[in-house]
Write a protein that holds these residues in place. Structure first.
Motif, PDB file in Angstrom:
ATOM      1  N   LEU A 140       0.822  -1.204   0.000  1.00 51.74           N
ATOM      2  CA  LEU A 140       0.000   0.000   0.000  1.00 51.74           C
ATOM      3  C   LEU A 140       0.861   1.261   0.000  1.00 51.74           C
ATOM      4  N   LEU A 141       1.921   1.282   0.802  1.00 48.63           N
ATOM      5  CA  LEU A 141       2.803   2.447   0.827  1.00 48.63           C
ATOM      6  C   LEU A 141       3.453   2.674  -0.528  1.00 48.63           C
ATOM      7  N   PHE A 142       3.856   1.603  -1.205  1.00 51.77           N
ATOM      8  CA  PHE A 142       4.474   1.748  -2.524  1.00 51.77           C
ATOM      9  C   PHE A 142       3.464   2.233  -3.557  1.00 51.77           C
ATOM     10  N   LEU A 143       2.229   1.737  -3.496  1.00 55.39           N
ATOM     11  CA  LEU A 143       1.219   2.089  -4.485  1.00 55.39           C
ATOM     12  C   LEU A 143       0.532   3.419  -4.210  1.00 55.39           C
ATOM     13  N   LEU A 144       0.769   4.016  -3.058  1.00 54.80           N
ATOM     14  CA  LEU A 144       0.099   5.259  -2.694  1.00 54.80           C
ATOM     15  C   LEU A 144       0.294   6.383  -3.724  1.00 54.80           C
ATOM     16  N   PRO A 145       1.502   6.654  -4.225  1.00 49.11           N
ATOM     17  CA  PRO A 145       1.634   7.698  -5.246  1.00 49.11           C
ATOM     18  C   PRO A 145       0.859   7.380  -6.535  1.00 49.11           C
ATOM     19  N   PHE A 146       0.784   6.116  -6.919  1.00 52.00           N
ATOM     20  CA  PHE A 146       0.021   5.733  -8.105  1.00 52.00           C
ATOM     21  C   PHE A 146      -1.466   6.016  -7.898  1.00 52.00           C
ATOM     22  N   LEU A 147      -1.970   5.686  -6.706  1.00 56.79           N
ATOM     23  CA  LEU A 147      -3.374   5.912  -6.409  1.00 56.79           C
ATOM     24  C   LEU A 147      -3.699   7.400  -6.356  1.00 56.79           C
ATOM     25  N   VAL A 148      -2.817   8.188  -5.762  1.00 62.03           N
ATOM     26  CA  VAL A 148      -3.035   9.634  -5.693  1.00 62.03           C
ATOM     27  C   VAL A 148      -3.006  10.242  -7.089  1.00 62.03           C
ATOM     28  N   TYR A 149      -2.057   9.829  -7.926  1.00 65.58           N
ATOM     29  CA  TYR A 149      -1.967  10.339  -9.291  1.00 65.58           C
ATOM     30  C   TYR A 149      -3.218   9.976 -10.092  1.00 65.58           C
ATOM     31  N   ALA A 150      -3.660   8.739  -9.995  1.00 62.32           N
ATOM     32  CA  ALA A 150      -4.853   8.310 -10.728  1.00 62.32           C
ATOM     33  C   ALA A 150      -6.082   9.086 -10.261  1.00 62.32           C
ATOM     34  N   ALA A 151      -6.214   9.291  -8.956  1.00 58.75           N
ATOM     35  CA  ALA A 151      -7.348  10.057  -8.432  1.00 58.75           C
ATOM     36  C   ALA A 151      -7.294  11.500  -8.924  1.00 58.75           C
ATOM     37  N   TYR A 152      -6.100  12.081  -8.969  1.00 60.82           N
ATOM     38  CA  TYR A 152      -5.938  13.449  -9.467  1.00 60.82           C
ATOM     39  C   TYR A 152      -6.344  13.555 -10.927  1.00 60.82           C
ATOM     40  N   VAL A 153      -5.883  12.621 -11.738  1.00 65.03           N
ATOM     41  CA  VAL A 153      -6.181  12.667 -13.178  1.00 65.03           C
ATOM     42  C   VAL A 153      -7.674  12.488 -13.410  1.00 65.03           C
ATOM     43  N   VAL A 154      -8.286  11.585 -12.691  1.00 64.03           N
ATOM     44  CA  VAL A 154      -9.726  11.343 -12.880  1.00 64.03           C
ATOM     45  C   VAL A 154     -10.540  12.528 -12.376  1.00 64.03           C
ATOM     46  N   TRP A 155     -10.185  13.063 -11.225  1.00 62.96           N
ATOM     47  CA  TRP A 155     -11.006  14.099 -10.617  1.00 62.96           C
ATOM     48  C   TRP A 155     -10.786  15.473 -11.259  1.00 62.96           C
ATOM     49  N   VAL A 156      -9.516  15.884 -11.421  1.00 59.64           N
ATOM     50  CA  VAL A 156      -9.227  17.237 -11.891  1.00 59.64           C
ATOM     51  C   VAL A 156      -9.293  17.332 -13.413  1.00 59.64           C
ATOM     52  N   LYS A 157      -8.695  16.384 -14.096  1.00 51.73           N
ATOM     53  CA  LYS A 157      -8.627  16.465 -15.552  1.00 51.73           C
ATOM     54  C   LYS A 157      -9.821  15.833 -16.243  1.00 51.73           C
TER      55      LYS A 157
ATOM     56  N   VAL B 166     -10.551  12.679 -16.844  1.00 56.77           N
ATOM     57  CA  VAL B 166     -10.253  11.517 -17.681  1.00 56.77           C
ATOM     58  C   VAL B 166     -11.047  10.326 -17.160  1.00 56.77           C
ATOM     59  N   ALA B 167     -11.451   9.447 -18.051  1.00 56.52           N
ATOM     60  CA  ALA B 167     -12.180   8.244 -17.644  1.00 56.52           C
ATOM     61  C   ALA B 167     -11.286   7.386 -16.747  1.00 56.52           C
ATOM     62  N   PRO B 168     -11.857   6.745 -15.732  1.00 59.66           N
ATOM     63  CA  PRO B 168     -11.040   5.956 -14.796  1.00 59.66           C
ATOM     64  C   PRO B 168     -10.221   4.850 -15.464  1.00 59.66           C
ATOM     65  N   ASN B 169     -10.739   4.251 -16.524  1.00 62.49           N
ATOM     66  CA  ASN B 169      -9.973   3.181 -17.182  1.00 62.49           C
ATOM     67  C   ASN B 169      -8.820   3.734 -18.018  1.00 62.49           C
ATOM     68  N   ARG B 170      -8.732   5.039 -18.224  1.00 63.58           N
ATOM     69  CA  ARG B 170      -7.641   5.653 -18.988  1.00 63.58           C
ATOM     70  C   ARG B 170      -6.759   6.530 -18.104  1.00 63.58           C
ATOM     71  N   ALA B 171      -6.929   6.453 -16.794  1.00 65.05           N
ATOM     72  CA  ALA B 171      -6.244   7.366 -15.878  1.00 65.05           C
ATOM     73  C   ALA B 171      -4.728   7.199 -15.918  1.00 65.05           C
ATOM     74  N   MET B 172      -4.237   6.004 -16.115  1.00 63.16           N
ATOM     75  CA  MET B 172      -2.792   5.776 -16.071  1.00 63.16           C
ATOM     76  C   MET B 172      -2.129   5.820 -17.444  1.00 63.16           C
ATOM     77  N   ALA B 173      -2.883   6.137 -18.480  1.00 66.82           N
ATOM     78  CA  ALA B 173      -2.291   6.253 -19.820  1.00 66.82           C
ATOM     79  C   ALA B 173      -1.421   7.511 -19.852  1.00 66.82           C
ATOM     80  N   GLY B 174      -0.178   7.334 -20.195  1.00 70.33           N
ATOM     81  CA  GLY B 174       0.746   8.463 -20.256  1.00 70.33           C
ATOM     82  C   GLY B 174       1.241   8.931 -18.908  1.00 70.33           C
ATOM     83  N   ALA B 175       1.114   8.109 -17.898  1.00 75.48           N
ATOM     84  CA  ALA B 175       1.562   8.477 -16.546  1.00 75.48           C
ATOM     85  C   ALA B 175       3.088   8.470 -16.470  1.00 75.48           C
ATOM     86  N   PRO B 176       3.654   9.341 -15.662  1.00 73.75           N
ATOM     87  CA  PRO B 176       5.119   9.365 -15.472  1.00 73.75           C
ATOM     88  C   PRO B 176       5.556   8.231 -14.529  1.00 73.75           C
ATOM     89  N   PHE B 177       5.637   7.017 -15.066  1.00 73.70           N
ATOM     90  CA  PHE B 177       5.864   5.838 -14.228  1.00 73.70           C
ATOM     91  C   PHE B 177       7.190   5.884 -13.473  1.00 73.70           C
TER      92      PHE B 177
END
Length: 86
Positions: free
Chosen positions: A10-27, A29-40
């Protein structure tokens, strides 16, 4: 042990979850496309930093008394007395 592993994951995945929530909520973007183009690479680095800070905090602020002596478990009169730090 499973609890520790799940906390670390959970600690490792926390930044991924925060980024996905940011992209879905602010931008918007559809939830299934939230991680497309993410700065992995940056998300992995941030995940490792959060993981190591969490582990350091856990090790530093939990456990027994640092000044005490470890007393191992002993068998007295057929009963095991648990060990600990005295």
């Amino acid at each position: 042990m499973l609890r520790v592993i799940l906390i670390n994951i959970l600690l490792f995945l926390l930044p991924f979850l925060v980024y996905a929530a940011y992209v879905v909520w602010v931008k918007g973007v559809a939830p299934n496309r939230a991680m497309a183009g993410a700065p992995f690479l940056w998300l992995v680095i941030a995940g490792l930093v959060v993981l190591f800070v969490g582990l350091f905090t856990l090790v530093d602020f939990t456990g027994g008394d640092r000044e005490g002596r470890y007393q191992p478990s002993v068998l007295e009169d057929g009963v095991i007395k648990p060990g600990g730090i005295n």
